[in-house]
Design an enzyme around this catalytic site. Structure first.
Site: not given
Length: 690
Positions: A546, A662
């Site tokens: 991320s 995610h």
């Protein structure tokens, strides 16, 4: 030492984006490219003789039946979400407090998500449940159809273990829901464009009555289109119920309001960058991100906690005296707060090591004590029952398996009730903390886990994040221990600026135009590892996901000579277009706005995608992402891999998981497969320690 940043890149020199078509998440052309890339990567990494063993080990540890069942207590029951080989999608379950403390609790299944998936033909991923006060038997389940952040909302009855016929139900979106009462839901709506902010999050809070369609819910509060989100919560202080509404301006600023029983909405007279706000015994407990002078003259500073009489403010509208609950100290930051019915607990990080304070309100003042929990590791609050007396704490470090320390009397007595078995042989390993001097002279702490008595450089994995005030703390990881440390390798964790290890100032040092400081910090740690003889550049791998993927991407393009392998997971990489890929606009407070020329110039100076150099000597790279990731768009990783390969960097591998969001939620098997591939990749690139 001077800055190690990338060469300046003038806006007019930015290359044309020939891979823009890869941003179309599910186009036939893009998915055909993904399948081709996956086939090549799987063919290379899964054909390695080490892969099968690594995968089996990872899956075994991820789904082991003797993993700790972390639970939270409520009304005498402990609730837990559990995944193993028999339940890959998981089961939400409960047991009594007494049974939970035993070696083999008698669990009662509430909802089996594998069974639900078989019945409905959708691999539902459990995203949480909002419980109805005071008996908590009704809940609003959040179910993600693909592991992303968007979830369906469905009313569920825990006692009958069934969905409520004709109950509350809303389609998959990034909306939120909480109970106002048994027949009323506060809905933070993001179902259509009118309901959404520019970032794709809820813009409108509505009241939704039982028996009415979600489209008929009545708006009561709105944020601006350019804001990050609007939200609602129902907080209890004892039996007193308070309805909070928030207009979140960006990641770090919000306006908070209370909706009074009369329907009046009153703004809480506090700064818009509060670090925290919670209620306990009629007091509002808060922290600030930047210095603030209260109306009574009290100077409030970051890394401290304060309080004021919230009940008095509700009655009079006047913010009275502000008290100091916990004063600021050097390199000490607040990790979080939680409360039982009688005590408030504060987790604190002291030079990236944890402790917990217990607070009581006596005779109009705060009384604090430090709990007798283990030291020199990561200590945190696992759960607290705000309606009862139970509270639990977690303890771990790099070499000590995680444990749960339990109390049924507000922390007065403590007992270890759960301890994860050892997953790897740590007898010959040591954990140390060092510091590296960054380009501007700031000392950057980092942890090293390595063989005791190390006499020569060894393959090492350096992990970092450095953003959004998220701290990286010591933690036990059985898979990492078995597949990396046990093989004689080294693990390093860097506490670079941008993170939350030392409070708001540590984070703000790398905000927006100062982002390069985080990358310089990371490079400084890499150089310090080589200087100390722990590893060499050719033996040093880096990994981050991320925002950490941005970190490793920038490290690759800026200082490729420092590393022997680079893993870039679910990353942000095209920072000049990140706001165009939802929900990228929500991160402008962190990175800056590429639509503003000065800020675009600062972003362009480091944006990894624009700095790929055909002449550079890059180490092997593995990029990973997910098709269903609706937090960081897969286009970032896709385009980076495509441009790297087009520039002649053939040691660039790419893998895109077609399920899971995610964080890779859902079935553990794909997670184990990716983990095995990453360790195979590292071993191939960095060599073995033997």
């Amino acid at each position: 030492m001077t800055s190690t940043g990338a060469k300046p890149l003038a806006m007019q020199d930015i290359p044309e984006d020939e891979f823009l078509w890869l941003e179309d998440r599910k186009s036939d052309e893009a998915l055909a490219w993904v399948r081709s890339q996956n086939a090549a990567t799987l063919g290379e990494l899964r054909s390695d003789p080490r892969y099968t063993s690594h995968f089996e080990t990872a899956l075994e540890l991820m789904t082991a039946e003797d993993n700790i069942a972390v639970g939270y207590a409520l009304r005498g029951r402990v609730y837990n979400f559990w995944q193993d080989k028999a339940n890959p999608l998981g089961v939400w379950r409960r047991t009594t407090v007494e049974s939970y403390k035993t070696e083999k609790p008698d669990w009662e299944a509430i909802i089996d998500f594998d069974r639900l998936a078989a019945e409905e033909g959708v691999k539902w991923v459990f995203s949480g449940a909002a419980r109805l006060h005071p008996d908590f038997s009704r809940c609003l389940l959040r179910l993600s159809p693909d592991g992303g952040d968007a979830s369906e909302i469905r009313e569920f009855d825990i006692e009958t273990k069934s969905f409520v016929e004709g109950g509350f139900r809303a389609p998959a979106s990034k909306s939120g829901a909480t109970w106002l009462d048994a027949d009323t839901v506060l809905l933070s709506a993001a179902f259509d464009e009118a309901d959404k902010t520019s970032s794709g999050y809820p813009r409108v809070v509505k009241i939704w009555k039982r028996g009415t369609p979600v489209g008929a819910a009545t708006p009561i509060f709105e944020a601006e289109k350019a804001d990050l989100a609007a939200g609602a919560s129902v907080d209890f202080d004892g039996d007193r119920k308070h309805v909070f509404l928030s207009r979140t301006i960006d990641f770090f600023r919000s306006h908070n309001f209370v909706r009074l029983p009369s329907g009046e909405i009153r703004q809480v007279p506090m700064p818009d960058d509060l670090a925290s706000l919670s209620l306990f015994k009629g007091q509002a407990v808060f922290g600030v991100r930047t210095p603030w002078t209260a109306p009574d003259g009290t100077a409030c500073v970051p890394d401290a906690l304060y309080s004021f009489d919230f009940d008095r403010w509700l009655e009079t509208g006047v913010l009275g005296p502000v008290e100091t609950l916990l004063a600021a100290q050097h390199r000490v930051s607040i990790g979080g707060v939680a409360d039982t019915s009688e005590k408030l607990f504060i987790s604190v990080m002291d030079n990236v090591r944890g402790k917990v304070l217990a607070c009581q309100r006596r005779d109009g003042r705060w009384v604090l004590e430090t709990l007798a929990l283990p030291t020199n590791g990561n200590v945190g609050i696992s759960h607290a029952d705000q309606f009862g007396a139970t509270v639990s704490f977690s303890f771990t470090d790099f070499l000590t398996p995680s444990s749960i320390i339990w109390s049924d009397d507000h922390g007065a007595s403590l007992a270890t009730v759960k301890a994860q078995p050892s997953r790897f042989d740590a007898s010959g390993l040591i954990s140390e903390q060092f510091e590296a001097r960054s380009s501007d002279g700031t000392m950057i702490p980092y942890f090293v886990v390595r063989p005791a008595g190390q006499s020569r450089p060894l393959p090492s994995l350096l992990y970092g994040y450095g953003g959004f005030q998220v701290p990286l703390l010591p933690g036990y990881a059985g898979v990492r221990g078995r597949l990396w440390l046990e093989r004689g390798n080294v693990y390093v964790q860097a506490n670079i600026r941008g993170g939350g290890e030392f409070g708001p100032a540590w984070h703000e040092a790398a905000l927006k135009g100062n982002r390069q400081k985080a990358f310089d910090d990371f490079a400084a740690v890499a150089e310090d590892l080589v200087r100390r003889g722990i590893t060499t550049a050719a033996q040093l791998g880096i990994q981050g996901g991320s925002n950490g993927g941005l970190l490793t991407g920038a490290s690759l393009t800026q200082r490729p000579e420092l590393f022997g392998a680079v893993i870039i997971e679910v990353p942000l990489l095209d920072m000049l277009r990140y706001t165009e890929l939802p929900p990228g606009a929500s991160w402008i407070a962190e990175y800056g706005d590429p639509a503003i020329p000065d800020e675009a110039a600062a972003i362009a100076a480091y944006s990894p995608y624009q700095h790929i150099d055909a002449e550079a000597d890059y180490p092997p790279v593995l990029l990973t992402t997910s098709t269903a990731d609706d937090r960081v768009h897969p286009g970032h990783a896709r385009k980076m891999a495509a441009r790297m390969q087009a520039a002649g960097h053939g040691k660039t591998l790419y893998f895109e998981e077609t399920e899971g969001g995610h964080g890779g939620r859902g079935d553990r098997r794909p997670q184990a497969e990716q983990t095995a591939m990453k360790y195979v990749f590292l071993e191939r690139a960095l060599g073995g320690a033997g």
